[in-house]
Design an enzyme around this catalytic site. Sequence first.
Site, PDB file in Angstrom:
ATOM      1  N   VAL A   1      40.947  35.700  39.364  1.00  0.00           N
ATOM      2  CA  VAL A   1      41.368  37.173  38.756  1.00  0.00           C
ATOM      3  C   VAL A   1      40.772  38.545  40.187  1.00  0.00           C
ATOM      4  CG1 VAL A   1      40.903  38.561  37.288  1.00  0.00           C
ATOM      5  CG2 VAL A   1      40.633  35.821  36.775  1.00  0.00           C
ATOM      6  N   HIS A   2      41.962  39.209  40.712  1.00  0.00           N
ATOM      7  CA  HIS A   2      41.312  39.961  41.504  1.00  0.00           C
ATOM      8  C   HIS A   2      42.233  41.554  41.181  1.00  0.00           C
ATOM      9  CE1 HIS A   2      45.263  39.450  43.355  1.00  0.00           C
ATOM     10  NE2 HIS A   2      45.047  40.740  44.565  1.00  0.00           N
ATOM     11  N   ARG A   3      43.097  40.781  40.591  1.00  0.00           N
ATOM     12  CA  ARG A   3      43.820  43.083  40.584  1.00  0.00           C
ATOM     13  C   ARG A   3      43.023  43.816  39.966  1.00  0.00           C
ATOM     14  NH1 ARG A   3      49.112  42.657  42.104  1.00  0.00           N
ATOM     15  NH2 ARG A   3      49.587  40.966  42.518  1.00  0.00           N
TER      16      ARG A   3
ATOM     17  N   ARG B   1      35.002  41.401  44.079  1.00  0.00           N
ATOM     18  CA  ARG B   1      35.908  42.252  43.369  1.00  0.00           C
ATOM     19  C   ARG B   1      34.635  41.850  42.424  1.00  0.00           C
ATOM     20  NH1 ARG B   1      40.928  43.664  43.134  1.00  0.00           N
ATOM     21  NH2 ARG B   1      40.628  45.860  44.233  1.00  0.00           N
TER      22      ARG B   1
ATOM     23  N   ASP C   1      45.922  36.156  38.456  1.00  0.00           N
ATOM     24  CA  ASP C   1      46.768  37.476  38.161  1.00  0.00           C
ATOM     25  C   ASP C   1      47.074  37.394  39.508  1.00  0.00           C
ATOM     26  OD1 ASP C   1      44.511  38.029  40.040  1.00  0.00           O
ATOM     27  OD2 ASP C   1      43.912  39.552  38.974  1.00  0.00           O
TER      28      ASP C   1
END
Length: 351
Positions: free
Chosen positions: A208-210, A243, A282
């Site tokens: 998950v990074h967006r 992030r 994502d």
Amino acid sequence: MSGVSPRILTVVGARPQFIKAAPIARALRAAGIAEMLVHTGQHFDPMMSDVFFRELDLATPAYNLNVHSLSHGAMTARMLEGIEELILRERPDLVLVYGDTNSTLAGALAAVKLHVPVAHVEAGLRSFNRRMPEEINRVATDHMSRLLFCPTGAAVANLAREGLSTGVFATGDVMYDAAIFAASKAELSSNILELLALIPKTYTVATVHRAENTDDEMRLAQVIARLEREAELRPVILVAHPRTRQRLAARKSAIVGVRAIEPLGYLDMAWLLRNAAGVLTDSGGLQKEAYFHRVPCVTLRDETEWVETVEAGWNRLWSDEADRPRREITEYGTGRSAEIIVEHIARFLEG
């Protein structure tokens, strides 16, 4: 070219771009075309950057702009300034950009303002969601490019609808070239399954990074709930982007049944993915990599640029529970996409 060897300036800045650039860099070397690699610094964590250059046989960048951890506007502006200076200094015949990041947009914009032709690898992708910064970057870069290398027929059709047909080529997907290369190396060198004490085909890989998922508290809670539901079926290994680590640390609560680990090198990640039972992500790149390794994927977004992975039954959006029959995706090519791209570049430079 009057007997003078052509010079290409390649702009990269994020993990997926390093992966795409590696097979093309090898093909450029084989064709005798000089390449100067510029790293904007957008991904600066050593496990998101340095390790990829070593593992993918990608030359150390000639320049590193060290631009990161800024707003979209500030980051793009500083990249634009740095790349412009390098173009003026090096006088390349072509600027080569990849994908849909701020690095992509800055590289294309700096080049076109200085009347240097732009080649865009992974052109024509569209999510049709203009709220995504990546979508704006894609569209703008395509309309600045002289050479548009499309991984799929759908990408070619997207460009045609926008009036772009000159310099457009369906080449297959260089990510497939990279996946073949990585799998053969990882089988011999990776011990990630032993280190994590994992049995093949008994776990799910998640990333998950967006910003749309990590920066919105309600959205992040939905993503976490989806990961926890998956963990009720099998162990979930969350390969945590910097992030994401920050956002999860701020929550001060663990995700039940989910094991978060640091980012991995490309070879270890390829081997972890190849042996997984499923993928939750994502990431645009990981959706395709899952298919390359024939691992079912759920995309943690409301749309995807890689519609053919959904149509072929290997991928589905998290809002869609329908299972479709699985079939092969032939338009990704046969692992020669980098060579095809370099052949087109060479013809363009010969003029």
